[in-house]
Design an enzyme around this catalytic site. Sequence first.
Site, PDB file in Angstrom:
ATOM      1  N   HIS A  48      -3.489  -9.235   2.910  1.00 31.55           N
ATOM      2  CA  HIS A  48      -5.077  -8.765   3.089  1.00 31.55           C
ATOM      3  C   HIS A  48      -5.864  -9.793   4.269  1.00 31.55           C
ATOM      4  O   HIS A  48      -4.390 -11.183   4.429  1.00 31.55           O
ATOM      5  CB  HIS A  48      -6.061  -9.373   1.744  1.00 31.55           C
ATOM      6  CG  HIS A  48      -5.627  -8.604   0.543  1.00 31.55           C
ATOM      7  ND1 HIS A  48      -5.882  -8.877  -0.266  1.00 31.55           N
ATOM      8  CD2 HIS A  48      -5.251  -6.926   0.897  1.00 31.55           C
ATOM      9  CE1 HIS A  48      -6.550  -7.306  -1.531  1.00 31.55           C
ATOM     10  NE2 HIS A  48      -5.746  -6.626  -0.966  1.00 31.55           N
ATOM     11  N   LYS A  57      -2.446  -2.224   7.554  1.00 32.81           N
ATOM     12  CA  LYS A  57      -3.444  -2.726   7.563  1.00 32.81           C
ATOM     13  C   LYS A  57      -4.277  -3.305   8.010  1.00 32.81           C
ATOM     14  O   LYS A  57      -5.790  -3.526   9.034  1.00 32.81           O
ATOM     15  CB  LYS A  57      -4.272  -2.261   6.268  1.00 32.81           C
ATOM     16  CG  LYS A  57      -5.707  -2.302   6.338  1.00 32.81           C
ATOM     17  CD  LYS A  57      -5.821  -1.768   4.512  1.00 32.81           C
ATOM     18  CE  LYS A  57      -7.697  -1.167   4.890  1.00 32.81           C
ATOM     19  NZ  LYS A  57      -7.596  -1.002   3.354  1.00 32.81           N
ATOM     20  N   ARG A  78       0.938  -1.127   0.053  1.00 37.16           N
ATOM     21  CA  ARG A  78      -0.135  -0.033   0.131  1.00 37.16           C
ATOM     22  C   ARG A  78       0.695   0.976  -0.490  1.00 37.16           C
ATOM     23  O   ARG A  78       2.059   0.896   0.496  1.00 37.16           O
ATOM     24  CB  ARG A  78      -0.737   0.219   1.496  1.00 37.16           C
ATOM     25  CG  ARG A  78      -2.092  -0.918   1.246  1.00 37.16           C
ATOM     26  CD  ARG A  78      -2.842  -1.207   2.409  1.00 37.16           C
ATOM     27  NE  ARG A  78      -3.564  -2.065   2.330  1.00 37.16           N
ATOM     28  CZ  ARG A  78      -3.735  -3.324   2.790  1.00 37.16           C
ATOM     29  NH1 ARG A  78      -2.228  -3.744   3.224  1.00 37.16           N
ATOM     30  NH2 ARG A  78      -4.367  -4.235   2.756  1.00 37.16           N
ATOM     31  N   HIS A  86      -3.703   2.719  -5.996  1.00 36.78           N
ATOM     32  CA  HIS A  86      -3.811   1.568  -5.828  1.00 36.78           C
ATOM     33  C   HIS A  86      -3.876   0.909  -6.490  1.00 36.78           C
ATOM     34  O   HIS A  86      -4.095   0.040  -6.125  1.00 36.78           O
ATOM     35  CB  HIS A  86      -5.170   1.481  -4.597  1.00 36.78           C
ATOM     36  CG  HIS A  86      -5.830   0.544  -4.180  1.00 36.78           C
ATOM     37  ND1 HIS A  86      -5.052   0.236  -3.305  1.00 36.78           N
ATOM     38  CD2 HIS A  86      -7.065   0.201  -4.972  1.00 36.78           C
ATOM     39  CE1 HIS A  86      -6.095  -1.195  -2.917  1.00 36.78           C
ATOM     40  NE2 HIS A  86      -6.836  -1.630  -3.680  1.00 36.78           N
ATOM     41  N   TYR A 136      -8.167 -21.300  10.076  1.00 40.97           N
ATOM     42  CA  TYR A 136      -7.692 -22.455   9.717  1.00 40.97           C
ATOM     43  C   TYR A 136      -5.885 -21.661   9.194  1.00 40.97           C
ATOM     44  O   TYR A 136      -5.021 -23.244   9.275  1.00 40.97           O
ATOM     45  CB  TYR A 136      -8.263 -23.623   9.525  1.00 40.97           C
ATOM     46  CG  TYR A 136      -8.866 -23.708  10.024  1.00 40.97           C
ATOM     47  CD1 TYR A 136      -9.092 -24.466  11.451  1.00 40.97           C
ATOM     48  CD2 TYR A 136     -10.924 -24.069  10.246  1.00 40.97           C
ATOM     49  CE1 TYR A 136      -9.487 -25.127  11.555  1.00 40.97           C
ATOM     50  CE2 TYR A 136     -11.524 -24.114  11.099  1.00 40.97           C
ATOM     51  CZ  TYR A 136     -10.498 -24.733  12.424  1.00 40.97           C
ATOM     52  OH  TYR A 136     -11.420 -25.271  13.232  1.00 40.97           O
ATOM     53  N   ARG A 183      -1.356  -2.359  -7.590  1.00 41.95           N
ATOM     54  CA  ARG A 183      -1.766  -3.698  -6.524  1.00 41.95           C
ATOM     55  C   ARG A 183      -3.063  -4.898  -7.086  1.00 41.95           C
ATOM     56  O   ARG A 183      -2.903  -5.599  -7.109  1.00 41.95           O
ATOM     57  CB  ARG A 183      -2.296  -3.372  -4.950  1.00 41.95           C
ATOM     58  CG  ARG A 183      -1.304  -2.569  -4.055  1.00 41.95           C
ATOM     59  CD  ARG A 183      -1.688  -2.152  -2.773  1.00 41.95           C
ATOM     60  NE  ARG A 183      -2.799  -3.143  -2.115  1.00 41.95           N
ATOM     61  CZ  ARG A 183      -2.203  -3.855  -1.536  1.00 41.95           C
ATOM     62  NH1 ARG A 183      -0.821  -3.491  -1.279  1.00 41.95           N
ATOM     63  NH2 ARG A 183      -3.091  -3.981  -0.275  1.00 41.95           N
TER      64      ARG A 183
END
Length: 171
Positions: A133, A44, A17, A107, A142, A110
Amino acid sequence: MSGGKLALNIILLTLVRKSELMHARWINVHLETGEWVIPEEQSKTGQPHIVYLSLQVREMFQELRHLAGDSELVLPGRGSLTKPFASNALNQAMGAMSFPIPPFTIHDLRRTGSTILQEQGLSSDVVEKALNHSVGGVRGVYNRAKYADQRKAMLQSWADYISSLNVPLHH
């Protein structure tokens, strides 16, 4: 190359970012091991994130090291060693680049990287982890894998791919 153009290239090749690069500090950049740690307070997701540096990005960070002088910041602002590079200056650098495609934002670098990498057959989990993310739901609970080896290989392959396009990013 100017700091702004170097920053845009690093964002494209690492898929970080803009804010993560704008607040990066040299103490977290380890060129010898090819790792840049984004600390939890700048991430983030609220978790530390390791960005694996391709050979091309290591060279760009070395150029930035020279430009940064004695600043703790990777991208110090003009006239200040303690304030980060102005976000609008990076937007202006983006606007100064001309490509034969519709206008795009920082952006979008990305998003485009993610799309192309997944189209090339890379695992969505590896790409998402490289983008820092969070994976939601039961799968996210998991799946705690870091995919370090796959991310290193992917980001080097991505940098090689972008370099092979012969787009004059460095001028």
